[in-house]
Design a protein around this motif. Structure first.
Motif, PDB file in Angstrom:
ATOM      1  N   MET A   5       9.244  -1.188 -18.432  1.00  0.00           N
ATOM      2  CA  MET A   5       8.797  -2.672 -18.102  1.00  0.00           C
ATOM      3  C   MET A   5       7.326  -2.553 -18.375  1.00  0.00           C
ATOM      4  O   MET A   5       6.529  -1.785 -17.530  1.00  0.00           O
ATOM      5  N   GLY A   6       6.914  -3.375 -19.368  1.00  0.00           N
ATOM      6  CA  GLY A   6       5.627  -3.397 -19.580  1.00  0.00           C
ATOM      7  C   GLY A   6       4.748  -4.426 -19.042  1.00  0.00           C
ATOM      8  O   GLY A   6       5.353  -5.319 -18.334  1.00  0.00           O
ATOM      9  N   ASP A   7       3.477  -4.170 -18.877  1.00  0.00           N
ATOM     10  CA  ASP A   7       2.427  -5.297 -18.412  1.00  0.00           C
ATOM     11  C   ASP A   7       2.129  -6.250 -19.272  1.00  0.00           C
ATOM     12  O   ASP A   7       2.597  -6.131 -20.396  1.00  0.00           O
ATOM     13  N   GLU A   8       1.263  -7.131 -18.965  1.00  0.00           N
ATOM     14  CA  GLU A   8       1.054  -8.132 -20.041  1.00  0.00           C
ATOM     15  C   GLU A   8       0.207  -7.592 -21.079  1.00  0.00           C
ATOM     16  O   GLU A   8      -0.750  -6.848 -21.106  1.00  0.00           O
ATOM     17  N   PHE A   9       0.600  -8.100 -22.543  1.00  0.00           N
ATOM     18  CA  PHE A   9      -0.008  -7.652 -23.629  1.00  0.00           C
ATOM     19  C   PHE A   9       0.425  -8.631 -24.620  1.00  0.00           C
ATOM     20  O   PHE A   9       1.356  -9.309 -24.741  1.00  0.00           O
ATOM     21  N   ASP A  10      -0.336  -8.698 -25.885  1.00  0.00           N
ATOM     22  CA  ASP A  10      -0.173  -9.545 -26.842  1.00  0.00           C
ATOM     23  C   ASP A  10       0.006  -8.497 -28.135  1.00  0.00           C
ATOM     24  O   ASP A  10      -0.795  -7.934 -28.611  1.00  0.00           O
ATOM     25  N   PRO A  11       1.064  -8.480 -28.693  1.00  0.00           N
ATOM     26  CA  PRO A  11       1.515  -7.735 -29.843  1.00  0.00           C
ATOM     27  C   PRO A  11       0.592  -8.037 -31.251  1.00  0.00           C
ATOM     28  O   PRO A  11       0.725  -7.086 -31.887  1.00  0.00           O
ATOM     29  N   ASP A  12       0.400  -9.086 -30.951  1.00  0.00           N
ATOM     30  CA  ASP A  12      -0.249  -9.510 -32.069  1.00  0.00           C
ATOM     31  C   ASP A  12      -1.798  -9.110 -32.324  1.00  0.00           C
ATOM     32  O   ASP A  12      -2.446  -9.257 -33.595  1.00  0.00           O
ATOM     33  N   SER A  50       4.541  -4.786  -8.449  1.00  0.00           N
ATOM     34  CA  SER A  50       3.682  -3.457  -8.708  1.00  0.00           C
ATOM     35  C   SER A  50       2.532  -3.683  -7.873  1.00  0.00           C
ATOM     36  O   SER A  50       1.958  -4.792  -7.795  1.00  0.00           O
ATOM     37  N   CYS A  51       2.362  -2.804  -6.709  1.00  0.00           N
ATOM     38  CA  CYS A  51       1.287  -2.991  -6.038  1.00  0.00           C
ATOM     39  C   CYS A  51       0.100  -2.317  -6.778  1.00  0.00           C
ATOM     40  O   CYS A  51      -1.082  -2.253  -6.207  1.00  0.00           O
ATOM     41  N   SER A  52       0.215  -1.743  -8.100  1.00  0.00           N
ATOM     42  CA  SER A  52      -0.961  -0.987  -8.741  1.00  0.00           C
ATOM     43  C   SER A  52      -1.128  -1.392 -10.079  1.00  0.00           C
ATOM     44  O   SER A  52      -1.870  -0.810 -11.001  1.00  0.00           O
ATOM     45  N   ALA A  53      -1.170  -2.895 -10.101  1.00  0.00           N
ATOM     46  CA  ALA A  53      -1.472  -3.527 -11.295  1.00  0.00           C
ATOM     47  C   ALA A  53      -2.915  -4.116 -11.612  1.00  0.00           C
ATOM     48  O   ALA A  53      -3.206  -5.234 -11.992  1.00  0.00           O
ATOM     49  N   ILE A 109       5.296  -0.025 -13.398  1.00  0.00           N
ATOM     50  CA  ILE A 109       6.242  -1.249 -13.126  1.00  0.00           C
ATOM     51  C   ILE A 109       7.698  -0.523 -13.020  1.00  0.00           C
ATOM     52  O   ILE A 109       8.061  -0.131 -13.940  1.00  0.00           O
ATOM     53  N   ALA A 110       8.358  -0.543 -11.833  1.00  0.00           N
ATOM     54  CA  ALA A 110       7.840  -1.132 -10.549  1.00  0.00           C
ATOM     55  C   ALA A 110       7.382   0.079  -9.630  1.00  0.00           C
ATOM     56  O   ALA A 110       7.211   1.201  -9.729  1.00  0.00           O
ATOM     57  N   ASP A 111       6.422  -0.528  -8.660  1.00  0.00           N
ATOM     58  CA  ASP A 111       5.868   0.188  -7.928  1.00  0.00           C
ATOM     59  C   ASP A 111       5.465  -0.177  -6.422  1.00  0.00           C
ATOM     60  O   ASP A 111       4.648  -1.147  -6.390  1.00  0.00           O
ATOM     61  N   PRO A 112       6.361   0.195  -5.468  1.00  0.00           N
ATOM     62  CA  PRO A 112       7.447   1.516  -5.466  1.00  0.00           C
ATOM     63  C   PRO A 112       8.415   1.230  -6.488  1.00  0.00           C
ATOM     64  O   PRO A 112       8.813   0.151  -6.816  1.00  0.00           O
ATOM     65  N   ALA A 113       9.088   2.444  -6.770  1.00  0.00           N
ATOM     66  CA  ALA A 113       9.779   2.411  -7.922  1.00  0.00           C
ATOM     67  C   ALA A 113      11.389   1.651  -7.859  1.00  0.00           C
ATOM     68  O   ALA A 113      11.707   1.019  -8.683  1.00  0.00           O
ATOM     69  N   GLU A 114      11.498   1.575  -6.320  1.00  0.00           N
ATOM     70  CA  GLU A 114      12.850   0.681  -6.174  1.00  0.00           C
ATOM     71  C   GLU A 114      12.699  -0.829  -6.030  1.00  0.00           C
ATOM     72  O   GLU A 114      13.598  -1.493  -5.850  1.00  0.00           O
ATOM     73  N   ASN A 161       0.772  -1.225   0.071  1.00  0.00           N
ATOM     74  CA  ASN A 161      -0.048   0.095   0.065  1.00  0.00           C
ATOM     75  C   ASN A 161       0.729   1.222  -0.207  1.00  0.00           C
ATOM     76  O   ASN A 161       0.260   2.307   0.206  1.00  0.00           O
ATOM     77  N   VAL A 162       2.011   1.349  -0.355  1.00  0.00           N
ATOM     78  CA  VAL A 162       3.085   2.422  -0.174  1.00  0.00           C
ATOM     79  C   VAL A 162       3.472   2.966  -1.656  1.00  0.00           C
ATOM     80  O   VAL A 162       3.850   4.042  -1.506  1.00  0.00           O
ATOM     81  N   GLY A 163       2.834   2.342  -2.806  1.00  0.00           N
ATOM     82  CA  GLY A 163       3.353   2.653  -4.191  1.00  0.00           C
ATOM     83  C   GLY A 163       2.024   4.019  -4.469  1.00  0.00           C
ATOM     84  O   GLY A 163       1.308   4.687  -3.518  1.00  0.00           O
ATOM     85  N   GLU A 164       2.271   4.608  -5.861  1.00  0.00           N
ATOM     86  CA  GLU A 164       1.665   5.781  -6.356  1.00  0.00           C
ATOM     87  C   GLU A 164       0.291   5.379  -6.434  1.00  0.00           C
ATOM     88  O   GLU A 164      -0.705   6.198  -5.989  1.00  0.00           O
ATOM     89  N   ASN A 165      -0.357   4.169  -6.800  1.00  0.00           N
ATOM     90  CA  ASN A 165      -1.821   3.840  -6.752  1.00  0.00           C
ATOM     91  C   ASN A 165      -2.231   2.780  -6.488  1.00  0.00           C
ATOM     92  O   ASN A 165      -3.168   2.122  -6.647  1.00  0.00           O
ATOM     93  N   CYS A 166      -1.709   2.274  -5.197  1.00  0.00           N
ATOM     94  CA  CYS A 166      -1.935   0.851  -4.686  1.00  0.00           C
ATOM     95  C   CYS A 166      -3.142   0.976  -3.980  1.00  0.00           C
ATOM     96  O   CYS A 166      -3.824  -0.192  -3.609  1.00  0.00           O
TER      97      CYS A 166
END
Length: 341
Positions: free
Chosen positions: A245-252, A299-302, A315-320, A213-218
């Motif tokens: 760093m991307g989240d899950e996606f399908d480039p196709d 990432s706490c905000s995914a 990603i990452a969240d918190p950044a470190e 619960n400490v990241g930007e959008n948690c």
């Protein structure tokens, strides 16, 4: 007498020559190997079961038609050696567990253009039968489609090693997609990998509860309150300066263009609250990883990370909370995420 000695000498030299010839003869190089295949899964957070019926594996060679019955088809066999099908709940085989489906089958050594995992009886539309392939989520049982009952997983090779074992690893956070407004699901080859079972390692660890619960959008809460957005992402290699760093996606299949500097995850895993340990904690686990350098980031905000579109999650969240990890052959690595002050 001289003739007798010369004759004996000739016999001796001939015998020596025969020994030399036989010792220099090498056995022929093997042309086949015994190969086994197993099924495994990386967890998904929105399903209670993901059930798929399998019938066989087809290996395509160059020149084979990708859409017909050409190629080498290896059936799944019952205990009497007869072709059969097997229905597997993928969620039963997580965190390194796997289900053997084809054992010690003799296969020609060489390069194959495609490995196809053949499913059986999976519906081809949202109103199809749930007898053979289905997903159970919090709304009930829904049809699970596989494209033409074939999951095409790409090039595959059989080496000269006498015995080989491979795992077909499903990353359901990448390969399982809701369709028809949530009325059904598709299982795609995107996010499904074939790995050498003997050489793979793993990365696992705990995530400090204070990081949740400490990241930007948690504090973001998903509309149905089932997606809590606490995810560890795994990337192959190191992340170069300027890359994202991307989240899950399908480039196709993604509808929106994705920038070249967005790195697609190798896998991702939602946190599990493990109360069976001596000290209860949130944990993650990536199994069946080929030897490589990896980057893991929490990432706490995914919240709302779907498997098709790039959602621009932080990603990452918190950044470190990002680490580089080296996985050697057959090595299990522990990497924890802890709060920094």
């Amino acid at each position: 007498m001289k003739h007798l000695v010369l004759g004996s000498l000739c016999l001796f030299l001939t015998a020596c020559g025969s020994d030399n010839d036989s010792s220099s003869t090498e056995p022929p190089a093997p042309t086949t190997a015994l190969v086994s295949f197993s099924i495994s899964d990386a967890p998904v957070d929105f399903a209670e079961s993901v059930n798929v019926t399998y019938s066989s594996i087809t290996l395509k060679s160059d020149g084979d038609n990708e859409d017909d019955d050409s190629g080498l088809t290896i059936p799944i066999l019952d205990e009497n050696g007869n072709p059969t099908t097997i229905t597997i709940n993928l969620l039963d085989y997580q965190n390194g567990d796997e289900k053997l489906i084809i054992s010690d089958t003799e296969i020609a050594i060489g390069e194959y253009s495609n490995l196809i995992l053949n499913t059986s009886g999976c519906p081809q539309n949202q109103n199809g039968s749930t007898d053979s392939c289905w997903v159970e989520d919090d709304e009930g049982i829904k049809p699970l489609k596989t494209p033409s009952n074939k999951l095409k997983l790409g090039a595959f090779s059989v080496s000269s090693e006498a015995v080989q074992a491979y795992t077909i690893e499903f990353n359901l956070r990448s390969s399982l997609v809701e369709t028809a407004g949530g009325a059904s699901y598709n299982l795609k080859p995107h996010g499904v990998r074939v790995v050498d079972s003997e050489s793979v390692g793993s990365i696992a660890g705990m995530v400090d509860v204070n990081l949740l619960n400490v990241g930007e959008n948690c504090a973001t809460v998903y509309e149905d309150n089932t997606d809590h957005g606490k995810v560890v992402y795994l990337y192959a290699g190191t992340i170069a300066e300027g890359d994202i760093m991307g989240d899950e996606f399908d480039p196709d299949t993604a509808q929106e263009p994705i920038a070249d500097n967005v790195v697609m995850p190798f896998a991702s895993d939602t946190l599990v609250y493990n109360d069976e340990l001596e000290l209860a904690m949130y944990t993650y686990h990536f199994a069946h990883l080929p030897p490589n350098t990896y980057t893991v980031a929490f990432s706490c905000s995914a919240v709302g990370d779907d498997s098709v579109e790039y959602n621009e999650i932080t990603i990452a969240d918190p950044a470190e909370q990002v680490h580089q990890v080296v996985v050697a052959e057959a090595q299990d690595v522990i990497q924890n995420f802890t709060e920094t002050f």
